[in-house]
Design an enzyme around this catalytic site. Structure first.
Site, mmCIF file in Angstrom:
data_model
loop_
_atom_site.group_PDB
_atom_site.id
_atom_site.type_symbol
_atom_site.label_atom_id
_atom_site.label_comp_id
_atom_site.label_asym_id
_atom_site.label_seq_id
_atom_site.Cartn_x
_atom_site.Cartn_y
_atom_site.Cartn_z
ATOM 1 N N HIS A 23 -1.937 3.025 7.131
ATOM 2 C CA HIS A 23 -2.558 1.822 7.700
ATOM 3 C C HIS A 23 -1.610 1.287 8.775
ATOM 4 C CE1 HIS A 23 -3.833 -2.426 7.761
ATOM 5 N NE2 HIS A 23 -4.935 -2.054 7.132
ATOM 6 N N ASP B 253 3.341 1.485 -0.358
ATOM 7 C CA ASP B 253 2.322 0.509 0.018
ATOM 8 C C ASP B 253 1.187 0.653 -0.999
ATOM 9 O OD1 ASP B 253 0.026 -0.660 0.991
ATOM 10 O OD2 ASP B 253 0.182 0.171 3.011
ATOM 11 N N GLN C 151 -3.935 -0.378 -1.778
ATOM 12 C CA GLN C 151 -5.183 0.217 -2.284
ATOM 13 C C GLN C 151 -5.008 0.830 -3.676
ATOM 14 O OE1 GLN C 151 -8.098 -0.096 -0.959
ATOM 15 N NE2 GLN C 151 -7.476 -0.955 1.009
ATOM 16 N N LYS D 249 -6.879 -7.915 -2.645
ATOM 17 C CA LYS D 249 -7.479 -6.614 -2.980
ATOM 18 C C LYS D 249 -7.548 -6.423 -4.498
ATOM 19 C CE LYS D 249 -6.430 -4.762 1.347
ATOM 20 N NZ LYS D 249 -7.371 -4.284 2.346
ATOM 21 N N CYS E 287 -8.159 0.393 10.618
ATOM 22 C CA CYS E 287 -6.714 0.192 10.896
ATOM 23 C C CYS E 287 -5.920 1.483 10.708
ATOM 24 C CB CYS E 287 -6.127 -0.926 10.039
ATOM 25 S SG CYS E 287 -6.801 -2.533 10.417
HETATM 26 N N1 PMP Z 1 -1.965 -1.085 3.668
HETATM 27 C C1 PMP Z 1 -3.133 -0.622 3.224
HETATM 28 C C2 PMP Z 1 -3.210 0.754 2.634
HETATM 29 C C3 PMP Z 1 -4.273 -1.434 3.304
HETATM 30 O O1 PMP Z 1 -5.452 -0.983 2.857
HETATM 31 C C4 PMP Z 1 -4.165 -2.730 3.859
HETATM 32 C C5 PMP Z 1 -5.382 -3.630 3.991
HETATM 33 N N2 PMP Z 1 -6.515 -2.992 4.479
HETATM 34 C C6 PMP Z 1 -2.911 -3.154 4.303
HETATM 35 C C7 PMP Z 1 -1.844 -2.315 4.187
HETATM 36 C C8 PMP Z 1 -2.720 -4.515 4.884
HETATM 37 O O2 PMP Z 1 -3.026 -5.491 3.919
HETATM 38 P P1 PMP Z 1 -3.209 -7.018 4.312
HETATM 39 O O3 PMP Z 1 -4.200 -7.042 5.453
HETATM 40 O O4 PMP Z 1 -3.766 -7.636 3.064
HETATM 41 O O5 PMP Z 1 -1.881 -7.543 4.703
#
Ligand code: PMP
Length: 400
Positions: free
Chosen positions: A118, A195, A198, A221, A359
């Site tokens: 991401h 990270d 997910q 999440k 993203c």
């Molecule tokens: N890493 C991953 C794998 C994600 O799915 C996300 C959110 N889509 C993020 C980082 C960023 O999370 P946040 O927007 O809640 O800061």
């Protein structure tokens, strides 16, 4: 199932005269009443700024806030003072980059990311690389939607100082082979940041059993409120790191010409924290633990297998999520149709999915795509909802 769905009043709403079918859980989960109530209860009954309070409300708010820290430590197998509250995964990765990366990385060093990350776990490192000049090596992605770990020993080497990867891909739902990646990192004495944005809502995580050094996740999440998240780090590493934000709360003593910093975890929590949402996160984690992550995973795996099986039968479908080692997500396209149009046509039927690059532009480029449609599940989804989604897709395919 009714008692679970009743906890989420939003699931009973209608969209475009159809019952809402919410399949955008990887972007953000819905919130159970216990979470909404805990936030409302805080503002109704004990709203107050925390720490240093000499009065009843401040003390009760402080105690509840600190109790969530302890609760989260036991949820992920860390120690209380290793839990740092942030605004979410994005801020957690930025904290690691600023507080650890800026202090410890030199131009002679290397770090390892994957091609499937991401942007939250890419952009901070690329920005720091521009300043410091270290090298970023990437674990490559195969067109099957999985990481290619066949040459891991050439990617993670003695030069590697940090390996920072997602546990589960948000764009495809692939569960990465983190055990092998962590083992190779440890062989090379490289630190590992996972990270878990997910993963935390699907898989039981124990930081000590995994053998990692840092972990990040977002409350929204895992059925908690937005605007709060967690950064966890091993005590000895956190102690050596610089503060991330400077100001009140994070200090021990301030003179006009010098400052000493507070102990962990307060060194990393400058200013007034997001107390209400931390309490909401605590309520969400309790809710999840009461149901049991094992039970949640079982329901989600069954729904996911069913969805993967049924979506394959749709004409003109192209599926990017691997059949093996994936969970909760199916990423797909319809031949000849733009993902955004599919999203709009589904929305007209009350079905919420996400479309676009999720993203993950480098991942999309690797697949030669601008974007995909992504349907993502939670344990509160049902087979009937999947049937309606598949029926809607089949009728849309006839139009394109
Ligand atoms: N890493 C991953 C794998 C994600 O799915 C996300 C959110 N889509 C993020 C980082 C960023 O999370 P946040 O927007 O809640 O800061």
């Amino acid at each position: 199932m009714d008692s679970i769905r009743n906890q989420f009043p939003i699931l009973a709403t209608t969209v475009n005269k159809n019952p809402l079918i919410y399949l955008d859980n990887a972007a953000s989960t819905q919130k159970p009443l216990v979470v909404v109530d805990s936030i409302s209860e805080y503002y109704r009954n004990y709203n107050s700024n925390i720490h240093r309070g000499a009065h009843y409300l401040a003390n009760i708010a402080t105690e509840k806030y600190e109790n969530v820290r302890t609760q989260l430590a036991s949820f992920i197998g860390g120690q209380s003072h290793e839990i740092i509250f942030t605004s979410g995964t994005t801020q957690s990765v930025n904290l690691l980059m600023q507080s650890w990366g800026r202090k410890f990385l030199t131009s002679a060093d290397e770090i390892v990311l994957s091609e499937m990350e991401h942007h939250a776990n890419l952009v901070p490192w690329i920005a720091l690389q521009d300043e410091i000049g270290f090298k970023i090596n990437y674990i490559p992605m195969m067109t099957s939607g999985q990481l290619d770990i066949s040459s891991l020993d050439q990617i993670i080497t003695l030069k590697t100082k940090l390996v920072s990867i997602a546990y589960i891909s948000n764009a495809l739902g692939t569960i990465h082979p983190v055990a092998q990646i962590i083992a190779q990192s440890k062989l090379c004495s490289a630190l590992v940041h996972l990270d878990c944005a997910q993963a935390i809502q699907h898989i039981s995580i124990d930081v000590r059993a995994l053998g990692i050094d840092f972990l990040s996740f977002s409350s929204h999440k895992i059925y908690g409120p937005m605007g709060v998240g967690v950064f966890w780090g091993k005590e000895d590493l956190l102690k050596e790191m610089n503060p991330y934000l400077y100001g009140g709360e994070m200090i021990k003593e301030v003179f006009l010409d010098k400052v000493t910093f507070n102990e962990l975890p307060y060194k990393f929590e400058a200013g007034t924290p997001n107390v209400a949402d931390v309490l909401g996160l605590g309520a969400a984690v309790k809710y999840i633990e009461d149901i049991g992550l094992q039970n949640i995973k079982q329901i989600e795996d069954e729904l996911h297998s069913y969805l993967m099986l049924e979506i394959e039968k749709v004409d003109k479908i192209i599926i990017y999520t691997p059949k093996e080692n994936s969970t909760a997500v199916v990423s797909f396209n319809i031949e000849g149709a733009h993902p955004y149009d599919i999203g709009q046509l589904l929305d007209a039927k009350g079905i919420a999915i996400r479309t676009g690059h999720h993203c993950c532009q480098p991942l999309m480029r690797k697949l030669g795509l601008e974007g995909t449609c992504r349907a993502s599940l939670s344990f509160y989804n049902t087979k009937e909802e999947i049937d309606s989604f598949i029926a809607a897709l089949k009728s849309i395919v006839k139009l394109v």
